[in-house]
Design a protein around this motif. Structure first.
Motif, short mmCIF file in Angstrom:
data_model
loop_
_atom_site.label_atom_id
_atom_site.label_comp_id
_atom_site.label_asym_id
_atom_site.label_seq_id
_atom_site.Cartn_x
_atom_site.Cartn_y
_atom_site.Cartn_z
N ARG A 198 72.95 23.86 -10.96
CA ARG A 198 73.80 23.13 -11.91
C ARG A 198 75.06 22.60 -11.24
O ARG A 198 75.46 21.46 -11.45
CB ARG A 198 74.17 24.03 -13.08
N GLY A 201 74.27 19.72 -8.90
CA GLY A 201 73.95 18.54 -9.69
C GLY A 201 75.20 17.87 -10.23
O GLY A 201 75.32 16.63 -10.20
N GLU A 202 76.13 18.66 -10.74
CA GLU A 202 77.38 18.10 -11.24
C GLU A 202 78.20 17.47 -10.11
O GLU A 202 78.83 16.43 -10.29
CB GLU A 202 78.20 19.18 -11.94
N LEU A 204 77.05 16.09 -7.36
CA LEU A 204 76.45 14.80 -7.01
C LEU A 204 76.79 13.72 -8.03
O LEU A 204 76.97 12.55 -7.68
CB LEU A 204 74.93 14.96 -6.90
N GLY A 205 76.89 14.11 -9.30
CA GLY A 205 77.26 13.15 -10.34
C GLY A 205 78.69 12.67 -10.22
O GLY A 205 79.06 11.61 -10.77
N LYS A 206 79.53 13.43 -9.51
CA LYS A 206 80.94 13.06 -9.34
C LYS A 206 81.22 12.54 -7.94
O LYS A 206 82.38 12.52 -7.50
CB LYS A 206 81.83 14.26 -9.64
N SER A 221 82.87 21.50 -9.22
CA SER A 221 81.42 21.67 -9.40
C SER A 221 80.81 22.50 -8.28
O SER A 221 79.94 23.35 -8.51
CB SER A 221 80.74 20.29 -9.46
#
Length: 281
Positions: A198, A201-202, A204-206, A221
Motif C-alpha cells: 500500500r 503504491g501511494e 508511486l501515485g505521488k 507513503s
C-alpha cells in the motif's frame, strides 16, 4: 487466588470459542483506545509540525505505529498471547506436582506392603484425593491410565507404554489447539507486507509531486511501507521466540511425566511385584 485461576481455566476449557473471541474483542478495544488516546494525537502533531516546517516527520514511536497495518499487527499480537495463556495454561504450574509425593510412594519403602489389588486401590484413592484438589492436571490422568492398564492386564511394560502414549496424545491435542496461533504467526508478517504494498503504491501515485520538488507525500507513503514491515517483522520475531519457549516448556513437562510414570511409579510397583513372587513358596 489459586482457586480463582482454576475456575477461570476450567471455564476457558469448557467455553473455548467464547474465551477466544473475548480475547480478540478485548485486544481490539484496548489497542484501538491506545491509538485514539495517545498514538494518533502524537503522530498528527508530529506530521503537522513537519508540514509547517516543510520537512519530513521525525521518526518517533508514534509515527512508526500510526498506520492501520501496525494497529492490526498489535491486535493480533495481543490475541496470540491471550490464546497462549489458556492453551498452555500459563496460570497453572503443573511441574510442582512432580516434587510432591502425592501418591505416598516413599511410604511404600517404610511400611511392609505387598503388591496387589489393595495397593492399587490405595494408590487410586490417593490419586482421586489429589485430583479433587488439583483438577484437570494432565499428570493425574496419565497416572490413572497406567493404573487402569495394570488392573486390566497386569503387564507393567504395557502400562508404561499406555501412559506414555497418553502423554504424547496431550502434545498432539495441544498442537491441534494451537493451529489458530500458528495462523496468527503467519498472518502478522503478511499484514506488514500489505502495508508495504500500500505504501509503495501511494508513493508511486505521488511521484509527480516529488518531481515538482515536494517530497513530503512520497516520504510519508514510503514511511507507511517501511514502518509496517518493520513493526510486523519485529512482532513476529518476538512471538516466534515466545512460541518456541512455550513449546519447549510443554515438551519438557511431558518428558518429566513419562520419567515419573516409567522410572518411579511403574518401576516401584514392578519391583514390589517381583519381591512378592520371590517371597511366595
Amino acid at each position: 487466588m489459586t482457586s480463582i485461576i482454576r475456575h477461570i481455566a476450567r471455564f476457558a476449557q469448557n467455553h473455548a470459542i467464547v474465551v477466544d473471541l473475548s480475547g480478540l474483542m478485548l485486544g481490539a478495544i484496548a489497542v484501538h483506545a491506545l491509538y485514539v488516546l495517545f498514538i494518533d494525537p502524537a503522530a498528527n502533531e508530529t506530521v503537522l509540525i513537519a508540514r509547517e516546517s516543510g520537512g519530513v516527520p521525525e521518526r518517533t514511536l508514534a509515527i512508526i505505529l500510526k498506520d492501520l497495518e501496525q494497529e492490526i499487527c498489535i491486535i493480533l499480537t495481543f490475541w496470540c498471547i491471550w490464546l497462549w495463556a489458556f492453551r498452555y495454561r500459563l496460570f497453572e504450574d503443573e511441574s510442582y506436582l512432580l516434587e510432591l509425593d502425592f501418591l505416598n510412594l516413599n511410604d511404600l519403602d517404610k511400611e511392609p506392603t505387598e503388591y496387589g489389588e489393595k495397593l492399587l486401590d490405595d494408590i487410586e484413592a490417593r490419586l482421586q484425593s489429589t485430583a479433587s484438589k488439583f483438577a484437570d492436571m494432565r499428570l493425574l490422568s496419565c497416572v490413572q491410565t497406567a493404573i487402569t492398564s495394570l488392573r486390566q492386564n497386569g503387564d507393567f511394560k504395557e502400562a508404561s507404554d499406555t501412559a506414555t502414549q497418553a502423554c504424547d496424545l496431550h502434545l498432539e491435542v495441544l498442537n491441534s489447539k494451537l493451529s489458530i496461533t500458528k495462523y496468527i504467526l503467519w498472518a502478522i508478517p503478511s499484514v506488514g507486507f500489505l502495508g508495504t504494498v500500500r505504501g509503495i503504491g501511494e508513493a508511486l501515485g505521488k511521484a509527480g509531486e516529488a518531481m515538482a520538488g515536494d517530497i513530503s507525500g512520497v516520504a510519508s507513503s514510503l514511511g507507511v511501507a517501511f514502518n509496517s514491515t518493520f513493526v510486523a517483522l519485529f512482532l513476529s520475531l518476538v512471538l516466534m521466540f515466545i512460541s518456541y519457549v512455550l513449546q519447549g516448556r510443554e515438551e519438557r513437562l511431558v518428558v518429566s511425566y513419562k520419567h515419573f510414570i516409567s522410572s518411579t511409579l511403574i518401576a516401584k510397583l514392578s519391583m514390589m511385584a517381583r519381591q512378592k513372587q520371590s517371597d511366595e513358596p
